[in-house]
Structures are given as structure tokens and as C-alpha cells.
Design a protein around this motif. Sequence first.
Motif, PDB file in Angstrom:
ATOM      1  N   SER A 198      -7.012   4.163  -1.672  1.00  0.00           N
ATOM      2  CA  SER A 198      -7.389   2.783  -1.282  1.00  0.00           C
ATOM      3  C   SER A 198      -6.378   1.584  -1.076  1.00  0.00           C
ATOM      4  CB  SER A 198      -8.751   2.383  -2.054  1.00  0.00           C
ATOM      5  OG  SER A 198      -7.904   1.864  -3.656  1.00  0.00           O
ATOM      6  N   GLU A 233      -0.372   1.477  -1.381  1.00  0.00           N
ATOM      7  CA  GLU A 233      -1.664   1.979  -1.555  1.00  0.00           C
ATOM      8  C   GLU A 233      -1.936   2.316  -3.032  1.00  0.00           C
ATOM      9  OE1 GLU A 233       0.093   6.514  -0.451  1.00  0.00           O
ATOM     10  OE2 GLU A 233      -0.947   4.846   1.237  1.00  0.00           O
ATOM     11  N   SER A 243       0.266  -1.993   5.485  1.00  0.00           N
ATOM     12  CA  SER A 243      -0.499  -1.066   4.707  1.00  0.00           C
ATOM     13  C   SER A 243       0.120  -0.065   3.804  1.00  0.00           C
ATOM     14  CB  SER A 243      -2.019  -0.759   5.478  1.00  0.00           C
ATOM     15  OG  SER A 243      -1.368   0.097   6.363  1.00  0.00           O
ATOM     16  N   GLU A 258     -11.393   2.788   0.557  1.00  0.00           N
ATOM     17  CA  GLU A 258     -10.308   3.983   1.013  1.00  0.00           C
ATOM     18  C   GLU A 258     -10.181   3.807   2.374  1.00  0.00           C
ATOM     19  OE1 GLU A 258     -11.097   8.552   0.812  1.00  0.00           O
ATOM     20  OE2 GLU A 258     -12.543   7.383  -0.057  1.00  0.00           O
ATOM     21  N   SER A 259      -8.840   4.189   2.614  1.00  0.00           N
ATOM     22  CA  SER A 259      -8.476   4.524   4.170  1.00  0.00           C
ATOM     23  C   SER A 259      -7.448   5.669   4.027  1.00  0.00           C
ATOM     24  CB  SER A 259      -7.724   3.328   4.460  1.00  0.00           C
ATOM     25  OG  SER A 259      -7.356   3.208   5.804  1.00  0.00           O
ATOM     26  N   LYS A 288      -1.896   2.768  14.371  1.00  0.00           N
ATOM     27  CA  LYS A 288      -2.809   3.532  13.397  1.00  0.00           C
ATOM     28  C   LYS A 288      -2.408   4.655  13.318  1.00  0.00           C
ATOM     29  CE  LYS A 288      -7.631   4.275  12.682  1.00  0.00           C
ATOM     30  NZ  LYS A 288      -9.185   4.296  13.391  1.00  0.00           N
ATOM     31  N   MET A 347      -7.763  -3.940   6.993  1.00  0.00           N
ATOM     32  CA  MET A 347      -7.973  -3.167   5.814  1.00  0.00           C
ATOM     33  C   MET A 347      -8.602  -4.356   4.847  1.00  0.00           C
ATOM     34  SD  MET A 347      -4.577  -1.043   5.471  1.00  0.00           S
ATOM     35  CE  MET A 347      -5.395   0.331   4.499  1.00  0.00           C
ATOM     36  N   TYR A 387      -5.659   5.845   6.802  1.00  0.00           N
ATOM     37  CA  TYR A 387      -4.635   5.223   7.728  1.00  0.00           C
ATOM     38  C   TYR A 387      -3.697   4.652   7.498  1.00  0.00           C
ATOM     39  CZ  TYR A 387      -8.079   7.758  10.986  1.00  0.00           C
ATOM     40  OH  TYR A 387      -8.732   8.455  11.878  1.00  0.00           O
TER      41      TYR A 387
END
Length: 228
Positions: A90, A82, A79, A43-44, A106, A38, A46
Motif C-alpha cells: 500500500s 511503499e 510513489s 493497496e496499489s 503508470k 494515490m 503500480y
Amino acid sequence: MNYSKMKEMANANIDYLIEILEKNHVSVVTRKKHSYIMYQGIESEYIYVLKEGVAKISNILRDGREFNIAYVAEPDFVSLLEEKQNDGISALFNVRIETDTASFYKISRNDFWTWVKNDLSLFKVVDDFYKRRLALNLEILQKMTINGKKGAVCACINTLIDDFGIRKKEGILIDFPVTNEDIAGFCGISTRNSVNRILHDLKEEQVIDVVDNKIMVYNPQYLEDYVS
């Protein structure tokens, strides 16, 4: 309760998390050393949970320096925290692989939060993570503001004992290669030369030594006394 004690108590919760991920056949991805799973600000969709290996969490300060936050060396979220923006969600941190390879579960963010809403035990796992991260942030603040640079380095080495320490006849071996630059990054010290001087002083005081690029701690009580 400090961060280290909270980590010890988190094992049962993490075991439940892994059980849920396996039960739902969540995909696993593998990354090579010094690649990133990451990037801060990217932006993600997951959420990632470390399965095997070691990852380092860090963020980029306003002056462009990288500040290291923690190693994740056992199964845990890397992660979950956020930042919501107009164009999506993100990452708040960089997550870099520190072993030859590391593997991660994931999970779709939408799927994960749906599970949390319907599973009180999983909610407690998430709540525990946030409490541990708050405790970690408070310890980082204390480490950087109370005892100066030497105290910060001593606190960092003490944390490395928790993460990677193996008891030997002559002391405790931190069984993971950590560079002076990484230690500087964990301590908010701008140059590794300052870390070099502090480590030299600790060697002179026979608190530590460096054996095959790994830190051997001869006097862990010194580190604990210095940061308490």
C-alpha cells in the motif's frame, strides 16, 4: 549535502528514467486538479512517475491532520516508497494534483523492479531517489524542531523558491499559488491563523509580499539566514 542541492544533481538520473519509460511505451494517465493519484494506506500494484504538472505529497497524522511533505513539480517518482502488508503493498502517502491537470507514467510494480534488477543505471536512479527523500525528511525534521513556527514558515517559503521561484527585477516571485492552509500543512502548524500572523510580520519586515495570490520574496537572504 542538502535536499535542494541533491535535486539539482538528480536531473541526469531522471532523464535516464524517462528514457527507459518512453522506450518501454509505459502508459500515461492524466488526472484533474485536487484529485488523487494515490491514497495513503490503499493497496496499489503500480508505481507512478510525474510527467507534467504539479503534485503534492502528504500523509495523514494520527490526530487526523494532513501533513504536507513536498511538491513534485518536475519529472520524478511520486510513489516509489511503499508499505508491505499482509494483503499486498500500500501507499505511504497521499498524492494530490495541484495544477489544472497532471500526467503520470503508470508502471507495473513487478515490471519496474525487474528492470531495476537488470539495469545498474536504473538501480542508481532508485538509490538517488531514496537518498534525496532521506535528505528531505531530515530537513523537515530540522525545520519543525529548531527555529519554531516562524523558522518553519521561512524554511517553507525558501523551499518554494527552489520549486517555483522566478527572478524578477524587484525580487523572486513564487510562481505558484500556495494557500496559508497549505503552508501550515508543510510546517506542522495546526491553524492557518498562526501562518497569517507570521506572514503579516514578514510583510511588515519587507521580506515578502503577496501579489495576485502569489508570494513575492524581496529579501531571500533573510529566509536563508533564519533557517541556517
